[in-house]
Enzyme design. Structure first.
Site, PDB file in Angstrom:
ATOM      1  N   ASP A 174     -50.600-111.634  92.358  1.00  0.00           N
ATOM      2  CA  ASP A 174     -50.234-113.041  92.513  1.00  0.00           C
ATOM      3  C   ASP A 174     -48.815-113.247  93.033  1.00  0.00           C
ATOM      4  O   ASP A 174     -48.373-114.376  93.186  1.00  0.00           O
ATOM      5  CB  ASP A 174     -50.417-113.802  91.208  1.00  0.00           C
ATOM      6  CG  ASP A 174     -49.416-113.351  90.151  1.00  0.00           C
ATOM      7  OD1 ASP A 174     -48.719-112.349  90.384  1.00  0.00           O
ATOM      8  OD2 ASP A 174     -49.346-113.997  89.098  1.00  0.00           O
ATOM      9  N   TYR A 269     -40.401-108.025  96.219  1.00  0.00           N
ATOM     10  CA  TYR A 269     -40.304-106.647  95.717  1.00  0.00           C
ATOM     11  C   TYR A 269     -39.564-105.714  96.681  1.00  0.00           C
ATOM     12  O   TYR A 269     -39.184-104.611  96.299  1.00  0.00           O
ATOM     13  CB  TYR A 269     -41.689-106.077  95.416  1.00  0.00           C
ATOM     14  CG  TYR A 269     -42.192-106.490  94.037  1.00  0.00           C
ATOM     15  CD1 TYR A 269     -41.841-105.759  92.909  1.00  0.00           C
ATOM     16  CD2 TYR A 269     -42.991-107.601  93.868  1.00  0.00           C
ATOM     17  CE1 TYR A 269     -42.276-106.124  91.653  1.00  0.00           C
ATOM     18  CE2 TYR A 269     -43.433-107.979  92.612  1.00  0.00           C
ATOM     19  CZ  TYR A 269     -43.069-107.237  91.504  1.00  0.00           C
ATOM     20  OH  TYR A 269     -43.488-107.597  90.247  1.00  0.00           O
TER      21      TYR A 269
END
Ligand SMILES: NC(=O)c1ccc[n+]([C@@H]2O[C@H](COP(=O)([O-])OP(=O)(O)OC[C@H]3O[C@@H](n4cnc5c(N)ncnc54)[C@H](O)[C@@H]3O)[C@@H](O)[C@H]2O)c1
Ligand SMILES: O=P(O)(O)OC[C@H]1O[C@H](O[C@H]2[C@H](O)[C@@H](O)[C@@H](O)O[C@@H]2CO)[C@H](O)[C@@H](O)[C@@H]1O
Ligand SMILES: [Mn+2]
Length: 447
Positions: A174, A269
C-alpha cells in the site's frame, strides 16, 4: 458496483495484526461494494488474536450483524469455506523486527523493516509461513484467492514464483497507494482513484514514470515534480495531523530522492538506498521504529480493543475514519470478485512488462485485476539508472530465496554483501553472524 447476490467469506491470516480492526471497519463499511457473509481470523498467537478478536466481535455485532464472525488457531476451521485469504502475518512479531533493525545499526548499516539486511532477514523468516498458509488455503478452499501483504513482499513473491507458481496468490503493497493519495491532494484531487499512472520497479523500490488525471488525462507530472522538488510528498495541514513524526520525515525526504533522478517520481523507500549514511546518522540504535510502534500504534490498538470490550460497545472508536491501507484491499477484492479489470500494482514475474529487464525477475508493475488474477500492463523500458539499481536489488532478493532453498550460508552472505546498503563483505558477515542465532526458530539452518 454489486452485480449479483453473492456474499463472500474471508479469513485474515494474522488476525492479531495491529491493522486488523481498521481493516474490519473498512470491510463492513463497504458492504455495497464487497458484501460479506463471514469473517474469520486465524493466528498462531491465540492470546494476541483474542484481544483483537473480542473487540472486532463487538464492532461486527453492532455494525453488520448479518456477517458471521469467529476467530481460531485451527487451520482447518480457519481456511474452510473461504473465498479470500488476507495475508497479514509478521513472523517473529515485533521482537524479531527489533533485531532486524538493531543488528545492522550496530555495524553502521541501515536498520529497517523491509530494506537492507533487516528486510532480507524478515523475508527469509516469512517464506515458510506464507507457503504454509497457501497450502492451507489450497487444501481447505481450493477456489480461494490469497491477497498477501505480509512482508518482505519482494522476497515472498520470489518464493511464490519458485515454489507455488500456479497458486492463486497476489502480493501487494500500500505504499504507492499512500503516496498517490498524497499526489492527488497536491493536485487538488481527492485520492488515488482520481489518478492514472505508470509505476515500475520492485516492491519498496520503484518510480512513477507517468501520473495523469484519471478523468481528463491531464499530465500531472510537471505540477508534481515542482511540488516534490520543494516539499517531497509531505502535504501538511489536516491531511497530516495524525502522521507520526518518522513518517513525516520519510515523506519530506522524498525531496532528496527526487533530486537524484528528476525524470521520475520516487517511492519513499528509495531513501534507504540513496542515502544510507544519512539514515544511519539519524537513527538511534537503541530506539528504532519498532520501539516507536510498541509505544504508540500497538499501545493505541490494544488499548482501544480493551476499551471496546470493557464498554461492550464500539461507539466512537478510533478506526471509524481512516485506513487507506484497507480501502485498497477492498478495491482489489471487488475487482477480482466482479471481474472489473481495474488497475492496481502487484508483484509478479516480469515477462516483458519492463521491456529491458529479464522475464523471470519479480517486479512491481501496474496490472489489470480480474476474476482470472492479474494481467500486467507494459511499462516500456526502465531508465539506465533504474535498470542498474533494480538488477542489483532483485539479485539480493533472489539470493535470499536461494539461501532458503539450499540452506546456504554463502548465498545469504552474498545477498547481504551485494546490497547497496552494506559497504563491505566483512560487515555483511558480521551482521549475518549476529542474525543467525536470534533467527534460529524461523530460518533454515544455514550451512
Ligand atoms: N504490504 C503492505 O503494504 C503492508 C502494509 C502494512 C503492513 N504490512 C505487513 O503486514 C503484516 C502485519 O503487520 P503488523 O505490523 O500488523 O504486525 P503484527 O505483529 O501486529 O501482527 C502480525 C500477526 O501475525 C501473527 N503471525 C505470525 N506468524 C504467523 C503465522 N505463521 N501464521 C499466522 N499468524 C502469524 C502474529 O501472531 C501477529 O498477531 C506485516 O508483515 C507487515 O510488514 C504490509
Ligand atoms: O513502520 P510501520 O509499521 O508504520 O510501517 C511499515 C509499513 O509501511 C508501509 O505501509 C504503510 C502505508 O504506506 C500507510 O499508508 C499506512 O497504511 O500505514 C502503513 C503501515 O504503517 C509499507 O507499505 C508496508 O509494507 C510496511 O510494512
Ligand atoms: Mn509495503
Amino acid at each position: 458496483m454489486v452485480k449479483d447476490d453473492r456474499k463472500f467469506s474471508v479469513v485474515i491470516a494474522g488476525g492479531g495484526s495491529t491493522f486488523t480492526p481498521g481493516f474490519i471497519l473498512r470491510l463492513i463499511n463497504q458492504q455495497d461494494k464487497f458484501p460479506l457473509r463471514q469473517i474469520k481470523f486465524y493466528d498462531i498467537d491465540a492470546e494476541r488474536q483474542k484481544k483483537i478478536g473480542d473487540a472486532c466481535a463487538i464492532i461486527i455485532k453492532e455494525r453488520a450483524p448479518q456477517i458471521k464472525f469467529s476467530y481460531t488457531t485451527d487451520p482447518e476451521e480457519a481456511f474452510t469455506d473461504v473465498d479470500f485469504v488476507f495475508g497479514s502475518i509478521r513472523v517473529g512479531k515485533y521482537e524479531m523486527r527489533s533485531h532486524d533493525e538493531k543488528i545492522p545499526l550496530k555495524y553502521g548499516v541501515n536498520g529497517q523493516e523491509t530494506t537492507g539486511p533487516g528486510g532480507m532477514a524478515y523475508g527469509l523468516r516469512s517464506i515458510p509461513a506464507i507457503i504454509q498458509i497457501i497450502d492451507y488455503m489450497e487444501k481447505y478452499s481450493p477456489n480461494a484467492w490469497m491477497i498477501n501483504y505480509s512482508n518482505t513482499i519482494a522476497i515472498v513473491s520470489e518464493a511464490c514464483r519458485r515454489f507455488r507458481p500456479k497458486s492463486k496468490v497476489i502480493n501487494i503493497c500500500d505504499m504507492p497507494i499512500d503516496i498517490m493519495t498524497r499526489m492527488a491532494r497536491i493536485c487538488g484531487l481527492k485520492d488515488y482513484h482520481d489518478l492514472d499512472f505508470i509505476y515500475y520497479g520492485l516492491n519498496h523500490f520503484g518510480w512513477w514514470k507517468e501520473v495523469r488525471n484519471y478523468k481528463t488525462g491531464e499530465d500531472l507530472m510537471p505540477k508534481l515534480k515542482k511540488y516534490v522538488r520543494e516539499n517531497g510528498y509531505y502535504v501538511g495541514g489536516d491531511f497530516d495531523k495524525d502522521t507520526e513524526a518518522s513518517w513525516v520525515e520519510t515523506f519530506k525526504k522524498a525531496k532528496d530522492c527526487y533530486a537524484l533522478e528528476p525524470d521520475t517520481l520516487p517511492n519513499t523507500y528509495m531513501q534507504y538506498y540513496y542515502y544510507p549514511q544519512y539514515e544511519v546518522a539519524h537513527a538511534d540504535p537503541h530506539h528504532t521504529r519498532t520501539d516507536e510502534i510498541l509505544e504508540y500504534r500497538q499501545k493505541i490498538v490494544f488499548g482501544e480493543c480493551k476499551r471496546i470490550v470493557e464498554a461492550g460497545t464500539a461507539k466512537n472508536n478510533i478506526w471509524d475514519k481512516n485506513a487507506i491501507h484497507s480501502e485498497y484491499i477492498v478495491d482489489i477484492c471487488h475487482a477480482i470478485a466482479y471481474n472489473t479489470h481495474e488497475k492496481f500494482l502487484a508483484n509478479i514475474p516480469n515477462n516483458g512488462a519492463i521491456s529491458n529487464l529479464p522475464d523471470d525477475i519479480i517486479v512491481e508493475v501496474p496490472c489489470l485485476f480480474g476474476a482470472d488474477g492479474v494481467q500486467p500492463i507494459a511499462c516500456g523500458e526502465a531508465g539506465r539508472f533504474q535498470r542498474g539499481m533494480i538488477m542489483e536489488q532483485v539479485t539480493c532478493e533472489q539470493l535470499v530465496v536461494d539461501a532458503y532453498e539450499q540452506h546456504s550460508y554463502e548465498k545469504m552472505w552474498q545477498a547481504f554483501a551485494l546490497n547497496k546498503t552494506v559497504p563491505d563483505a566483512l560487515v555483511a558477515k558480521k551482521i549475518l553472524d549476529d542474525m543467525i542465532p536470534v533467527n534460529a526458530p524461523y530460518w533454515p539452518e544455514l550451512k
